[in-house]
Design a protein around this motif. Structure first.
Motif, PDB file in Angstrom:
ATOM      1  N   VAL A  57     -16.134   6.813 -16.150  1.00 13.42           N
ATOM      2  CA  VAL A  57     -15.189   5.966 -16.876  1.00 13.42           C
ATOM      3  C   VAL A  57     -15.921   4.679 -17.227  1.00 13.42           C
ATOM      4  N   ASP A  58     -15.762   4.239 -18.470  1.00 13.76           N
ATOM      5  CA  ASP A  58     -16.300   2.953 -18.909  1.00 13.76           C
ATOM      6  C   ASP A  58     -15.161   1.950 -18.941  1.00 13.76           C
ATOM      7  N   VAL A  59     -15.368   0.831 -18.283  1.00 19.03           N
ATOM      8  CA  VAL A  59     -14.450  -0.307 -18.350  1.00 19.03           C
ATOM      9  C   VAL A  59     -15.099  -1.295 -19.305  1.00 19.03           C
ATOM     10  N   VAL A  60     -14.414  -1.585 -20.409  1.00 16.39           N
ATOM     11  CA  VAL A  60     -14.948  -2.477 -21.439  1.00 16.39           C
ATOM     12  C   VAL A  60     -14.025  -3.686 -21.538  1.00 16.39           C
ATOM     13  N   VAL A  61     -14.603  -4.874 -21.406  1.00 15.17           N
ATOM     14  CA  VAL A  61     -13.819  -6.103 -21.517  1.00 15.17           C
ATOM     15  C   VAL A  61     -14.430  -6.953 -22.622  1.00 15.17           C
ATOM     16  N   TRP A  62     -13.568  -7.325 -23.564  1.00  9.66           N
ATOM     17  CA  TRP A  62     -13.955  -8.185 -24.691  1.00  9.66           C
ATOM     18  C   TRP A  62     -13.360  -9.559 -24.467  1.00  9.66           C
ATOM     19  N   ASP A  63     -14.124 -10.620 -24.797  1.00  9.30           N
ATOM     20  CA  ASP A  63     -13.564 -11.964 -24.792  1.00  9.30           C
ATOM     21  C   ASP A  63     -14.186 -12.769 -25.922  1.00  9.30           C
ATOM     22  N   SER A  64     -13.737 -14.011 -26.076  1.00  9.77           N
ATOM     23  CA  SER A  64     -14.135 -14.818 -27.232  1.00  9.77           C
ATOM     24  C   SER A  64     -15.375 -15.679 -27.009  1.00  9.77           C
ATOM     25  N   ASP A  65     -15.913 -15.729 -25.800  1.00 13.14           N
ATOM     26  CA  ASP A  65     -17.094 -16.547 -25.533  1.00 13.14           C
ATOM     27  C   ASP A  65     -18.349 -15.736 -25.831  1.00 13.14           C
ATOM     28  N   PRO A  66     -19.217 -16.199 -26.745  1.00 11.40           N
ATOM     29  CA  PRO A  66     -20.402 -15.419 -27.108  1.00 11.40           C
ATOM     30  C   PRO A  66     -21.517 -15.440 -26.054  1.00 11.40           C
ATOM     31  N   THR A  67     -21.398 -16.286 -25.038  1.00  8.08           N
ATOM     32  CA  THR A  67     -22.440 -16.379 -24.022  1.00  8.08           C
ATOM     33  C   THR A  67     -22.450 -15.118 -23.164  1.00  8.08           C
ATOM     34  N   VAL A  68     -23.582 -14.422 -23.176  1.00  6.93           N
ATOM     35  CA  VAL A  68     -23.711 -13.195 -22.385  1.00  6.93           C
ATOM     36  C   VAL A  68     -24.074 -13.596 -20.956  1.00  6.93           C
ATOM     37  N   PRO A  69     -23.270 -13.185 -19.984  1.00 10.62           N
ATOM     38  CA  PRO A  69     -23.544 -13.582 -18.604  1.00 10.62           C
ATOM     39  C   PRO A  69     -24.689 -12.770 -18.001  1.00 10.62           C
ATOM     40  N   ALA A  70     -25.267 -13.327 -16.967  1.00 11.43           N
ATOM     41  CA  ALA A  70     -26.304 -12.623 -16.215  1.00 11.43           C
ATOM     42  C   ALA A  70     -25.987 -12.760 -14.739  1.00 11.43           C
ATOM     43  N   ALA A  71     -26.193 -11.691 -14.010  1.00  7.64           N
ATOM     44  CA  ALA A  71     -25.993 -11.750 -12.564  1.00  7.64           C
ATOM     45  C   ALA A  71     -27.032 -12.698 -11.983  1.00  7.64           C
ATOM     46  N   ARG A  72     -26.611 -13.541 -11.098  1.00  3.87           N
ATOM     47  CA  ARG A  72     -27.522 -14.496 -10.466  1.00  3.87           C
ATOM     48  C   ARG A  72     -28.235 -13.818  -9.308  1.00  3.87           C
ATOM     49  N   ALA A  73     -29.333 -14.416  -8.908  1.00  3.66           N
ATOM     50  CA  ALA A  73     -30.067 -13.892  -7.754  1.00  3.66           C
ATOM     51  C   ALA A  73     -29.184 -14.005  -6.516  1.00  3.66           C
ATOM     52  N   ALA A  74     -29.332 -13.062  -5.624  1.00  6.58           N
ATOM     53  CA  ALA A  74     -28.543 -13.068  -4.398  1.00  6.58           C
ATOM     54  C   ALA A  74     -28.789 -14.362  -3.624  1.00  6.58           C
ATOM     55  N   ASP A  75     -27.720 -14.949  -3.151  1.00  2.76           N
ATOM     56  CA  ASP A  75     -27.810 -16.180  -2.377  1.00  2.76           C
ATOM     57  C   ASP A  75     -26.636 -16.202  -1.403  1.00  2.76           C
ATOM     58  N   PRO A  76     -26.885 -15.866  -0.142  1.00  2.00           N
ATOM     59  CA  PRO A  76     -25.790 -15.797   0.825  1.00  2.00           C
ATOM     60  C   PRO A  76     -25.123 -17.147   1.080  1.00  2.00           C
ATOM     61  N   ASP A  77     -25.776 -18.243   0.722  1.00  2.00           N
ATOM     62  CA  ASP A  77     -25.191 -19.570   0.919  1.00  2.00           C
ATOM     63  C   ASP A  77     -24.299 -20.010  -0.245  1.00  2.00           C
ATOM     64  N   ARG A  78     -24.386 -19.311  -1.376  1.00  2.00           N
ATOM     65  CA  ARG A  78     -23.575 -19.682  -2.540  1.00  2.00           C
ATOM     66  C   ARG A  78     -22.132 -19.225  -2.313  1.00  2.00           C
ATOM     67  N   VAL A  79     -21.211 -20.115  -2.566  1.00  2.00           N
ATOM     68  CA  VAL A  79     -19.798 -19.781  -2.451  1.00  2.00           C
ATOM     69  C   VAL A  79     -19.297 -19.408  -3.845  1.00  2.00           C
ATOM     70  N   GLY A  80     -18.810 -18.194  -3.988  1.00  2.00           N
ATOM     71  CA  GLY A  80     -18.290 -17.747  -5.276  1.00  2.00           C
ATOM     72  C   GLY A  80     -19.390 -17.354  -6.241  1.00  2.00           C
ATOM     73  N   GLN A  81     -18.981 -16.978  -7.430  1.00  2.00           N
ATOM     74  CA  GLN A  81     -19.863 -16.567  -8.524  1.00  2.00           C
ATOM     75  C   GLN A  81     -20.748 -15.373  -8.149  1.00  2.00           C
ATOM     76  N   HIS A  82     -20.176 -14.430  -7.421  1.00  2.00           N
ATOM     77  CA  HIS A  82     -20.886 -13.202  -7.064  1.00  2.00           C
ATOM     78  C   HIS A  82     -20.345 -11.998  -7.837  1.00  2.00           C
ATOM     79  N   GLY A  83     -19.415 -12.231  -8.758  1.00  2.00           N
ATOM     80  CA  GLY A  83     -18.735 -11.131  -9.438  1.00  2.00           C
ATOM     81  C   GLY A  83     -19.657 -10.145 -10.124  1.00  2.00           C
ATOM     82  N   LEU A  84     -20.593 -10.639 -10.939  1.00  2.00           N
ATOM     83  CA  LEU A  84     -21.488  -9.715 -11.640  1.00  2.00           C
ATOM     84  C   LEU A  84     -22.459  -9.029 -10.682  1.00  2.00           C
ATOM     85  N   GLU A  85     -22.852  -9.714  -9.621  1.00  2.00           N
ATOM     86  CA  GLU A  85     -23.685  -9.064  -8.602  1.00  2.00           C
ATOM     87  C   GLU A  85     -22.945  -7.863  -8.019  1.00  2.00           C
ATOM     88  N   ILE A  86     -21.680  -8.057  -7.716  1.00  2.00           N
ATOM     89  CA  ILE A  86     -20.862  -6.989  -7.145  1.00  2.00           C
ATOM     90  C   ILE A  86     -20.729  -5.846  -8.142  1.00  2.00           C
TER      91      ILE A  86
END
Length: 139
Positions: A74-103
């Motif tokens: 199954v493909d989950v496709v989400v469209w939005d209006s912001d043209p900025t393409v996100p990138a998963a950040r490097a793993a950082d166990p001390d970072r609070v939040g912003q792990h969504g794309l990593e997950i």
């Protein structure tokens, strides 16, 4: 088979998106007898939550969600209006939040981000059957 949903960004929007995704998988299973593992159902709900949350958080305006099914994924496709393409950040166990794309990257078969003429489209592919142990070990 495919389905599309316009999400208004209201308080129950993320829950509604998860509900639509599970109903879609149930319909696919009932109508086409495709095997949909419990893992696929759970991962689909998680991916929908993460992608829709990001779209609502970072992009003004409406969010569209599409679900596409093949015999294997199954493909989950989400469209939005912001043209900025996100990138998963490097793993950082001390970072609070912003792990969504990593997950999302960790639990899906593939993740694609495409800049469009208006906004962007994020596609996450989820295997319908349980992943083999070698697939999990590679991640």
């Amino acid at each position: 088979m495919r389905a599309g949903y316009a999400l208004d960004g209201g308080g129950g929007c993320i829950g509604d998106a998860r509900h639509h995704a599970v109903a879609f998988l149930d319909q696919v299973h009932a109508d086409h007898h495709l095997p949909v593992s419990e893992r696929a159902r759970d991962v689909t709900q998680l991916v929908v939550s993460e992608l829709v949350t990001n779209a609502l958080k970072y992009a003004p305006g409406p969010v569209l969600m599409e679900l596409h099914i093949t015999a294997h994924a199954v493909d989950v496709v989400v469209w939005d209006s912001d043209p900025t393409v996100p990138a998963a950040r490097a793993a950082d166990p001390d970072r609070v939040g912003q792990h969504g794309l990593e997950i999302v990257k960790a639990v899906t078969e593939a993740l694609f981000a495409e800049q469009r003429s208006v906004g962007k489209r994020i596609t996450a592919r989820i295997r319908l059957s349980d992943a083999s142990s070698s697939d999990v070990a590679r991640r």
